[in-house]
Design a protein around this motif. Structure first.
Motif, PDB file in Angstrom:
ATOM      1  N   TYR A  95       0.821  -1.210   0.000  1.00 55.44           N
ATOM      2  CA  TYR A  95       0.000   0.000   0.000  1.00 55.44           C
ATOM      3  C   TYR A  95       0.858   1.265   0.000  1.00 55.44           C
ATOM      4  CZ  TYR A  95      -4.143  -2.750   1.295  1.00 55.44           C
ATOM      5  OH  TYR A  95      -5.180  -3.649   1.312  1.00 55.44           O
ATOM      6  N   ALA A  96       0.317   2.300  -0.624  1.00 54.85           N
ATOM      7  CA  ALA A  96       0.811   3.667  -0.471  1.00 54.85           C
ATOM      8  C   ALA A  96      -0.312   4.475   0.168  1.00 54.85           C
ATOM      9  CB  ALA A  96       1.202   4.267  -1.812  1.00 54.85           C
ATOM     10  N   ASP A 109      -5.550   5.587   0.226  1.00 50.72           N
ATOM     11  CA  ASP A 109      -5.059   4.341   0.809  1.00 50.72           C
ATOM     12  C   ASP A 109      -5.051   3.334  -0.337  1.00 50.72           C
ATOM     13  OD1 ASP A 109      -4.270   2.273   2.393  1.00 50.72           O
ATOM     14  OD2 ASP A 109      -6.036   2.259   3.689  1.00 50.72           O
ATOM     15  N   LEU A 110      -3.961   3.340  -1.089  1.00 49.96           N
ATOM     16  CA  LEU A 110      -3.908   2.667  -2.379  1.00 49.96           C
ATOM     17  C   LEU A 110      -3.278   1.282  -2.251  1.00 49.96           C
ATOM     18  CD1 LEU A 110      -2.471   5.683  -4.412  1.00 49.96           C
ATOM     19  CD2 LEU A 110      -4.883   5.098  -4.063  1.00 49.96           C
ATOM     20  N   ARG A 111      -4.045   0.262  -2.576  1.00 47.11           N
ATOM     21  CA  ARG A 111      -3.448  -1.071  -2.662  1.00 47.11           C
ATOM     22  C   ARG A 111      -2.805  -1.198  -4.036  1.00 47.11           C
ATOM     23  NH1 ARG A 111      -6.867  -6.569  -2.037  1.00 47.11           N
ATOM     24  NH2 ARG A 111      -7.508  -5.959  -4.145  1.00 47.11           N
ATOM     25  N   LEU A 112      -1.488  -1.262  -4.040  1.00 52.94           N
ATOM     26  CA  LEU A 112      -0.743  -1.261  -5.296  1.00 52.94           C
ATOM     27  C   LEU A 112      -0.619  -2.655  -5.895  1.00 52.94           C
ATOM     28  CD1 LEU A 112       2.095   1.172  -4.171  1.00 52.94           C
ATOM     29  CD2 LEU A 112       0.032   1.731  -5.470  1.00 52.94           C
ATOM     30  N   GLY A 113      -0.535  -3.653  -5.047  1.00 51.55           N
ATOM     31  CA  GLY A 113      -0.378  -5.013  -5.545  1.00 51.55           C
ATOM     32  C   GLY A 113      -0.456  -6.008  -4.410  1.00 51.55           C
ATOM     33  N   THR A 114      -0.602  -7.272  -4.776  1.00 53.78           N
ATOM     34  CA  THR A 114      -0.669  -8.371  -3.812  1.00 53.78           C
ATOM     35  C   THR A 114       0.215  -9.505  -4.306  1.00 53.78           C
ATOM     36  OG1 THR A 114      -2.916  -7.793  -3.111  1.00 53.78           O
ATOM     37  CG2 THR A 114      -2.190 -10.046  -2.685  1.00 53.78           C
ATOM     38  N   GLU A 115       0.865 -10.186  -3.382  1.00 58.68           N
ATOM     39  CA  GLU A 115       1.738 -11.302  -3.744  1.00 58.68           C
ATOM     40  C   GLU A 115       1.394 -12.511  -2.883  1.00 58.68           C
ATOM     41  OE1 GLU A 115       6.527 -12.293  -3.761  1.00 58.68           O
ATOM     42  OE2 GLU A 115       5.844 -10.230  -4.135  1.00 58.68           O
ATOM     43  N   GLU A 116       1.176 -13.635  -3.537  1.00 56.03           N
ATOM     44  CA  GLU A 116       0.924 -14.892  -2.839  1.00 56.03           C
ATOM     45  C   GLU A 116       2.253 -15.571  -2.524  1.00 56.03           C
ATOM     46  OE1 GLU A 116      -2.077 -15.872  -1.964  1.00 56.03           O
ATOM     47  OE2 GLU A 116      -3.220 -14.349  -3.073  1.00 56.03           O
TER      48      GLU A 116
END
Length: 423
Positions: A95-96, A109-116
């Motif tokens: 997040y940023a 409140d920016l979710r930029l990416g997700t990693e499994e």
């Protein structure tokens, strides 16, 4: 002469790790408080979700920082010999977060990416330990090999991203991005590979990449890691991108990536950012806790003749150095605050502060601010004698370094962001 990217437009701006000049010094006009508590001189306080040790950055009325939300994993099998412990995290989101400087209201409140199944990150570290860089209209949020994102600060839209820069950090990322001109510089010093790269900040495309090519004294990748942030200096009219690593520090031409010089000093896991003054470059070596003052004017491999003085007591591995005129300040991880003569290395004082330290000190209005992991901030008068002006405490402790914005301190604890300012 140091130039940490681009000069900030106003005294409110603190664009990257260690501020507008990249050395922890606030503009002369800034006069933040020297005393505060949970009840005193707190303009606002806001909770930040997740876990992140990145330092806050400021541009105009916006404060930006990064964080990461972790989802715990089920019990994993024991690791093989030489591998890190089993990762307790099954998924991590990056997040940023943008906070209004005046009110403390969260703007983005920016979710930029997700990693499994992300690579292991040591519990002492975080997936969001790299401090972002902000300039007019753009934020560069970096999470090591997990990804780098460029965000439009006016709309919150992602302009570009890179998730293809490989590196096994082994204990998690920490090196912060640096901007100079149209280039964004990143260091990847991991278990498996070590390199420096420059991206076009407008597009995210790679402009150059240079492998470290260090002859390490071991094949154990754990001893090849480092977490330092690059620093930019002008030496004899030529820019240098100085990039500490495990066992040595290397300087590159910032435009081409050509190696200019390197110097060996041993050590690994170094995180402190170099500073420069009086024609000397001051750098630390990491876990073996050596401080060197060198003349960065040669080419190729610099030998002992480049070292003007060295020190081996009270030297930090995590907090960066602070240079104020003829005086060099530092605080060790274990809490020894020292003041040295920047030209000779003579020690003027060495005093124990309470607690352990990861945050780097900052200078503002003639005072040095040291923030400890137990939540205490020690405010010490700049000078050859140790004079403790104040001792302040906030809840939850500091891993992030402070930012100074006009007459305010922007402090990030493990759980909250504060604006410290007089009423």
């Amino acid at each position: 002469m140091l130039f940490g990217g681009l000069a900030a437009a106003w005294a409110t701006d603190w664009p990257g790790y260690r501020g507008p000049t990249a050395d922890g010094r606030a503009p002369q006009s800034c006069q933040p408080p020297t005393t505060w508590s949970e009840q005193e001189n707190v303009r606002w306080k806001v909770r930040i979700h997740g876990k992140g040790w990145s330092s806050p950055v400021v541009w105009g009325k916006q404060i930006w920082l990064t964080t990461a939300d972790e989802v715990k994993a089920d019990k994993a099998p024991p690791p093989k010999k030489g591998d890190p412990p089993p990762n307790p995290v099954a998924r991590v989101s990056f997040y940023a977060v943008c906070v209004d400087r005046e009110t403390g209201r969260i703007l983005y409140d920016l979710r930029l990416g997700t990693e499994e199944n992300p690579a292991y990150c040591h519990p002492f570290n975080s997936y969001a330990s790299c401090t972002p860089y902000v300039e007019a209209g753009r934020l560069y949020a970096h999470f090591g090999s997990h990804g780098t994102w460029c965000v439009d600060t006016n709309s919150g839209q992602v302009l570009w991203e890179r998730r293809d820069l490989p590196c096994n950090h082994f204990r998690g990322p920490a090196s912060s991005p640096v901007v100079y001109g149209d280039l964004l510089y990143l260091i990847f010093d991991g278990f498996d590979q070590q390199y420096v790269t420059a991206l076009d900040k407008r597009t995210g495309k790679t402009v150059w990449k240079r492998n470290r090519e260090i002859k390490y004294s071991t094949d154990n990748g754990d001893y090849k890691k480092a977490y330092a942030t690059p620093a930019l200096f002008v030496v004899e009219g030529r820019p240098q991108l100085v990039c500490p690593s495990a066992e040595c520090t290397i300087a590159y031409d910032p435009q081409s990536g050509e190696e200019l010089w390197r110097i060996s000093h041993g050590g690994m896991n170094g995180a402190a950012r170099p500073v420069m003054g009086h024609g000397l470059l001051y750098l630390t070596s990491g876990h073996n806790a050596r401080l060197l003052a060198i003349r960065p004017t040669g080419r190729g491999v610099l030998g002992e003749s480049a070292v003007v003085w060295r020190a081996g007591k009270g030297v930090p591995t995590r907090p960066s150095l602070l240079l104020d005129g003829d005086l060099l300040y530092m605080v060790s991880d274990q809490g020894i605050a020292s003041c040295l003569d920047a030209r000779t290395g003579k020690v003027y004082y060495s005093e124990r502060l309470d607690g352990e330290f990861s945050a780097s000190p900052v200078w503002a209005n003639g005072f040095i601010y040291y923030c400890s992991q137990n939540g205490k901030t020690f405010v010490v008068k700049a000078g050859r004698e140790f004079v403790l002006e104040a001792e302040n405490r906030l809840e939850d402790g500091f891993m992030a370094s402070p930012a100074v914005s006009d007459d305010s301190l922007i402090l990030r604890t493990r759980t909250h962001l504060y604006r410290i300012a007089r009423p």
